[in-house]
Write a protein that holds these residues in place. Structure first.
Motif, mmCIF file in Angstrom:
data_model
loop_
_atom_site.group_PDB
_atom_site.id
_atom_site.type_symbol
_atom_site.label_atom_id
_atom_site.label_comp_id
_atom_site.label_asym_id
_atom_site.label_seq_id
_atom_site.Cartn_x
_atom_site.Cartn_y
_atom_site.Cartn_z
ATOM 1 N N GLN A 9 0.818 -1.211 0.000
ATOM 2 C CA GLN A 9 0.000 0.000 0.000
ATOM 3 C C GLN A 9 0.858 1.270 0.000
ATOM 4 O O GLN A 9 0.532 2.238 -0.661
ATOM 5 N N VAL A 11 4.212 3.148 -0.959
ATOM 6 C CA VAL A 11 5.330 3.039 -1.902
ATOM 7 C C VAL A 11 6.110 4.342 -1.938
ATOM 8 O O VAL A 11 5.527 5.432 -1.954
ATOM 9 N N ALA A 24 5.045 6.789 -10.508
ATOM 10 C CA ALA A 24 4.337 7.206 -9.288
ATOM 11 C C ALA A 24 2.860 7.433 -9.587
ATOM 12 O O ALA A 24 1.980 7.064 -8.794
ATOM 13 N N LEU A 27 1.093 4.093 -9.873
ATOM 14 C CA LEU A 27 0.833 3.542 -8.539
ATOM 15 C C LEU A 27 -0.317 4.280 -7.848
ATOM 16 O O LEU A 27 -1.183 3.669 -7.220
ATOM 17 N N ALA A 30 -3.511 3.326 -9.159
ATOM 18 C CA ALA A 30 -3.834 1.963 -8.731
ATOM 19 C C ALA A 30 -4.273 1.920 -7.269
ATOM 20 O O ALA A 30 -4.462 0.837 -6.710
ATOM 21 N N ARG A 32 -2.579 3.264 -4.563
ATOM 22 C CA ARG A 32 -1.510 3.193 -3.569
ATOM 23 C C ARG A 32 -1.164 4.578 -3.052
ATOM 24 O O ARG A 32 -1.368 5.586 -3.733
ATOM 25 N N VAL A 34 1.638 7.082 -2.324
ATOM 26 C CA VAL A 34 2.968 7.216 -2.918
ATOM 27 C C VAL A 34 3.664 8.471 -2.400
ATOM 28 O O VAL A 34 3.084 9.559 -2.389
ATOM 29 N N VAL A 171 4.195 -6.521 -6.716
ATOM 30 C CA VAL A 171 4.356 -5.260 -7.452
ATOM 31 C C VAL A 171 3.355 -5.195 -8.601
ATOM 32 O O VAL A 171 2.832 -4.122 -8.923
ATOM 33 N N ALA A 174 0.184 -3.999 -7.136
ATOM 34 C CA ALA A 174 0.281 -2.606 -6.689
ATOM 35 C C ALA A 174 0.249 -1.615 -7.842
ATOM 36 O O ALA A 174 -0.095 -0.441 -7.642
ATOM 37 N N SER A 175 0.604 -2.054 -9.056
ATOM 38 C CA SER A 175 0.713 -1.125 -10.184
ATOM 39 C C SER A 175 -0.350 -1.326 -11.261
ATOM 40 O O SER A 175 -0.380 -0.581 -12.247
ATOM 41 N N ASN A 177 -3.714 -0.901 -13.069
ATOM 42 C CA ASN A 177 -4.859 0.013 -13.064
ATOM 43 C C ASN A 177 -5.576 -0.040 -14.407
ATOM 44 O O ASN A 177 -5.311 -0.922 -15.221
#
Length: 341
Positions: A9, A11, A24, A27, A30, A32, A34, A171, A174-175, A177
């Motif tokens: 969550q 990053v 960034a 992320l 998505a 997260r 950042v 990862v 997390a990325s 989207n």
């Protein structure tokens, strides 16, 4: 093997250049949280207050979930994943300073594409050495990922490579989207070599464009460049399929074809007759990654006995003053051979 968060969550992205900022945004989009580390406080302040990074991605609105700081310790505090987004030849110096601050259980992710001058190490090898973690724990992101297009939320795919597939999947989740589709791969060697070598081939395509050459020449350079990449990869134990995938052919086509590619546009200036210094000045003082990588990849290939004539030509143009037209003529004048030999 160290434990890590399978549901990442928080990053931290170390580097606020074009690709670091664009990743960034990926992320953040998505879902997260950042934190971006920027070398200049003015860049960090603009990201925090205006949700923008006009120095590198003008006109792009960054998600509210992204914040920024020029304090590396503050940026890294509590990070579950750390994304290294600085250029390949400056990674060692930066990571030496950051190493004491890295959270012990954070997943380390490399965005850099290159082979280090002097040591001839891939970026994951540099990270493993300096961060003092096993090489099979380093995650690498590669693929046809031109920063400006990603930042504009245009559909794209990428490869998340790690020998530890669980880390790659963390990862990936997390990325992922609505516009960025990451695939996993365990062939870190192939993905990293592809990312480094394609910058060199893009220089050659840019030079060809600068000399007024057309699609046949571009297709030849891309295809023969892919053969060079695959030969080097085979010598180092990479999976041949990697070079036919997103990290190989996909990234090669995008970087060699697009005017958004710094390596291609840098090569185009050289093809028009600019010196290396003039091309660098036209690029705002920045040198394309392929200019350094052509020398380190050439040295790596020579040490392994791998024939890479386009890479050799790019080294001689960039660092020995050979005219691009002469280099092209020498490539065409090489002894005839079977296509797959």
């Amino acid at each position: 093997m160290a434990t890590f968060a399978t549901d990442v969550q928080r990053v931290t992205v170390l580097g606020a250049g074009s690709w670091g900022t664009a990743f960034a945004k990926v992320l953040g989009d998505a879902g997260r949280d950042v934190t971006v580390w920027a070398r200049r406080e003015s860049v960090a302040e603009e990201i925090r207050s205006a949700h923008a990074n006009s120095s590198y991605l003008p006109g792009v609105r960054l998600p509210e979930r992204i914040t920024a700081t020029a304090d590396a310790a503050a940026a890294l505090d509590g990070a579950q994943a750390v994304v290294l987004g600085v250029p390949s030849q400056s990674l060692r110096a930066n990571l030496t300073a950051w190493q004491p601050l890295l959270p012990r259980e954070a997943i380390l992710v490399s965005l850099a594409k290159g082979v280090e001058l002097g040591t001839l190490k891939r970026m994951s090898e540099v990270i493993a050495e300096l961060a003092q973690v096993p090489a099979d724990e380093i995650v690498v992101v590669s693929g046809p990922n031109l920063a400006r297009e990603i930042a504009a939320s245009q559909p794209a795919a990428a490869v998340i490579a790690c020998a530890d597939h669980e880390r790659a999947m963390a990862v990936q989740r997390a990325s992922s989207n609505q516009y960025f589709r990451p695939y996993t791969n365990t062939d870190v060697v192939g993905c990293e070599l592809s990312g480094a070598c394609k910058n060199v081939i893009a220089l050659s395509c840019g030079m060809a464009a600068g000399m007024g050459l057309g699609a046949n020449t571009m297709a030849t350079l891309i295809t023969r460049g892919l053969a060079e990449m695959a030969r080097l990869g085979a010598k180092l134990g990479a999976d041949p399929l990697t070079f036919a995938g997103l990290a190989g052919l996909g990234d090669l086509v995008a970087t060699c074809s697009s005017p958004l590619s710094r390596n291609r546009t840098f090569g185009e200036r050289l093809g028009r007759g600019d010196t290396l210094e003039q091309a660098q000045a036209a690029a705002g003082g920045q040198v394309a990654e392929g200019v350094a990588s052509c020398s380190s990849i050439r040295a790596l290939a020579q040490g392994l006995g791998v024939d890479m004539p386009i890479t050799d030509a790019m080294h001689r143009v960039c660092h020995e003053g050979v005219d691009p037209r002469q280099a092209g003529a020498e490539l065409l004048g090489r002894s005839q051979k079977h296509e797959w030999s």
